[in-house]
Structure formats: structure tokens, C-alpha cells
Design a protein around this motif. Structure first.
Motif, short mmCIF file in Angstrom:
data_model
loop_
_atom_site.label_atom_id
_atom_site.label_comp_id
_atom_site.label_asym_id
_atom_site.label_seq_id
_atom_site.Cartn_x
_atom_site.Cartn_y
_atom_site.Cartn_z
N GLU A 45 19.78 1.49 26.92
CA GLU A 45 19.56 2.89 26.57
C GLU A 45 18.28 3.02 25.76
O GLU A 45 17.83 2.07 25.13
N PRO A 46 17.67 4.21 25.77
CA PRO A 46 16.44 4.42 24.98
C PRO A 46 16.71 4.21 23.49
O PRO A 46 17.83 4.43 23.02
N SER A 47 15.69 3.79 22.77
CA SER A 47 15.80 3.60 21.33
C SER A 47 16.16 4.90 20.64
O SER A 47 15.77 5.98 21.10
N ALA A 48 16.88 4.79 19.55
CA ALA A 48 17.27 5.96 18.76
C ALA A 48 16.07 6.48 17.96
O ALA A 48 15.14 5.72 17.67
N PRO A 49 16.08 7.75 17.60
CA PRO A 49 15.02 8.27 16.73
C PRO A 49 15.02 7.53 15.39
O PRO A 49 16.04 7.03 14.95
N ILE A 50 13.85 7.47 14.78
CA ILE A 50 13.68 6.79 13.50
C ILE A 50 13.31 7.84 12.46
O ILE A 50 12.43 8.67 12.70
N ILE A 51 13.99 7.80 11.33
CA ILE A 51 13.73 8.72 10.24
C ILE A 51 13.06 7.94 9.11
O ILE A 51 13.58 6.91 8.66
N TYR A 52 11.90 8.42 8.68
CA TYR A 52 11.14 7.79 7.59
C TYR A 52 11.24 8.63 6.35
O TYR A 52 11.29 9.86 6.42
N GLY A 53 11.23 7.97 5.19
CA GLY A 53 11.27 8.72 3.94
C GLY A 53 10.88 7.84 2.78
O GLY A 53 10.57 6.66 2.92
N ASN A 54 10.87 8.47 1.61
CA ASN A 54 10.62 7.76 0.36
C ASN A 54 11.89 7.86 -0.47
O ASN A 54 12.38 8.96 -0.67
N PRO A 55 12.40 6.71 -0.93
CA PRO A 55 13.66 6.75 -1.68
C PRO A 55 13.55 7.48 -3.00
O PRO A 55 12.53 7.70 -3.52
N GLU A 87 0.80 -1.23 0.00
CA GLU A 87 0.00 0.00 0.00
C GLU A 87 0.83 1.27 0.00
O GLU A 87 0.45 2.26 -0.61
N LEU A 88 1.96 1.27 0.68
CA LEU A 88 2.77 2.48 0.85
C LEU A 88 3.87 2.63 -0.19
O LEU A 88 4.55 3.65 -0.23
N GLY A 89 4.07 1.62 -1.02
CA GLY A 89 5.12 1.66 -2.03
C GLY A 89 6.49 1.46 -1.41
O GLY A 89 6.66 0.68 -0.48
N LYS A 90 7.48 2.17 -1.92
CA LYS A 90 8.85 2.09 -1.38
C LYS A 90 8.98 3.05 -0.20
O LYS A 90 8.64 4.23 -0.30
N VAL A 91 9.48 2.53 0.92
CA VAL A 91 9.67 3.32 2.13
C VAL A 91 11.09 3.09 2.61
O VAL A 91 11.57 1.96 2.62
N SER A 92 11.75 4.17 3.01
CA SER A 92 13.09 4.03 3.60
C SER A 92 13.01 4.41 5.08
O SER A 92 12.27 5.31 5.47
N ILE A 93 13.77 3.67 5.88
CA ILE A 93 13.83 3.93 7.32
C ILE A 93 15.31 3.94 7.72
O ILE A 93 16.08 3.12 7.26
N LYS A 94 15.63 4.90 8.60
CA LYS A 94 17.00 4.98 9.10
C LYS A 94 16.95 5.16 10.61
O LYS A 94 16.15 5.93 11.13
N THR A 95 17.81 4.44 11.31
CA THR A 95 17.95 4.59 12.75
C THR A 95 19.39 4.31 13.14
O THR A 95 20.21 4.01 12.28
N GLU A 96 19.66 4.42 14.43
CA GLU A 96 21.00 4.14 14.94
C GLU A 96 20.94 3.01 15.95
O GLU A 96 19.91 2.76 16.57
N ILE A 97 22.06 2.37 16.11
CA ILE A 97 22.20 1.31 17.11
C ILE A 97 22.36 1.99 18.47
O ILE A 97 23.01 3.04 18.57
N ARG A 98 21.78 1.41 19.49
CA ARG A 98 21.93 1.90 20.86
C ARG A 98 22.39 0.77 21.75
O ARG A 98 21.95 -0.37 21.58
N PRO A 99 23.26 1.04 22.71
CA PRO A 99 23.66 0.00 23.66
C PRO A 99 22.46 -0.49 24.46
O PRO A 99 21.52 0.28 24.73
N ASN A 100 22.48 -1.76 24.83
CA ASN A 100 21.40 -2.36 25.61
C ASN A 100 21.15 -1.54 26.87
O ASN A 100 22.08 -1.15 27.56
#
Length: 141
Positions: free
Chosen positions: A131-141, A116-129
Motif C-alpha cells: 500500500e502507499p506510504s501514510a502521510p507524515i506529520i512534522y512538528g516541533n515538540p 541545525e533544526l533542533g527538536k523535531v517530531s514526526i508522526k506517521t502510520e503503519i501501512r500494509p506491504n
């Protein structure tokens, strides 16, 4: 000394530019993406002299309409890339020691093919166990 810091600084600048570019998208679309996709990337350190540290990456498409996901972890000596043909997965990647210049130089990216959404790109960072989850960046390639 300056040459050793050049690559991390350049990667940091590229990351900031990508964040600025991708955060300009429609908030309504981002809310749909946030409610549809879940990603978490956690580093578990070595438990002794074995250098057995690892990254655990979890992905889930709550709509169950994903056809394929290409997972990439960048910045490694050999970048990690793997394709999944399911709506959820867990991947364990060996990572003996934490990076010297921080996790920002090892972004986790996903390219998702969704019915339904087509192509979606997601980017995040690794966090040490732990620690709070890193922000997530959403986009369309």
C-alpha cells in the motif's frame, strides 16, 4: 460493545486534533523537513501458522546531522520505545496479526535531536506491504 469502541474512537479524535494542530505550521519549514527526513513504516503479514508478522520501520536523515532519535510505536499492549544514536536505522518489531480496528490506533512517532533544526517530531502510520506510504506529520515538540 460501546466500551470496546471507546478507546479507538478517542484515539481517532486525538489523532485528528494533532493533525489539525501540526498542519498549521509554516509550509517552507515543512518542505525543509520533508527534504531532510525520510520515514517509512510497513507491516508484513504472517506467512502461515507461525504468527511471524512484523513491522519494518526505516528512518533516514539525509543531512546526516541527527544526534539522537527516539522511536515509539503506540497503542500496543506494551508501547515500543527505542533510542537510536545514528542518522539512519531500520527496526523490525514483531506484530503477529493486523490490528482489529485499523493501523490508526498504532501511530509511529519520532522525536529527533538535530544539530541545525533542533527538536523535531514526526508522526506517521503503519501501512500494509504494497500500500502507499501514510502521510507524515512534522512538528516541533
Amino acid at each position: 460493545m460501546a466500551k470496546k469502541l471507546g478507546a479507538p474512537i478517542a484515539l481517532g479524535v486525538v489523532t485528528v486534533l494533532a493533525i489539525l494542530l501540526l498542519t498549521g505550521s509554516n509550509n517552507a519549514d515543512e518542505e525543509v523537513l520533508k527534504s531532510t527526513f525520510s520515514i517509512n513504516a510497513v507491516y508484513f503479514p504472517s506467512t502461515g501458522d507461525l504468527n511471524d508478522g512484523y513491522i519494518q520501520i526505516n528512518f533516514q536523515d539525509k543531512s546526516e546531522k541527527t544526534n539522537a532519535v527516539i522511536l515509539e510505536v503506540l497503542g500496543m499492549d506494551e508501547s515500543f520505545q527505542k533510542t537510536f544514536l545514528s542518522t539512519e536505522f531500520e527496526e523490525i518489531i514483531s506484530f503477529p496479526t493486523p490490528p482489529k480496528y485499523g493501523w490508526e490506533i498504532h501511530p509511529v512517532t519520532l522525536l529527533i535531536d538535530h544539530d541545525e533544526l533542533g527538536k523535531v517530531s514526526i508522526k506517521t502510520e503503519i501501512r500494509p506491504n504494497g500500500e502507499p506510504s501514510a502521510p507524515i506529520i512534522y512538528g516541533n515538540p
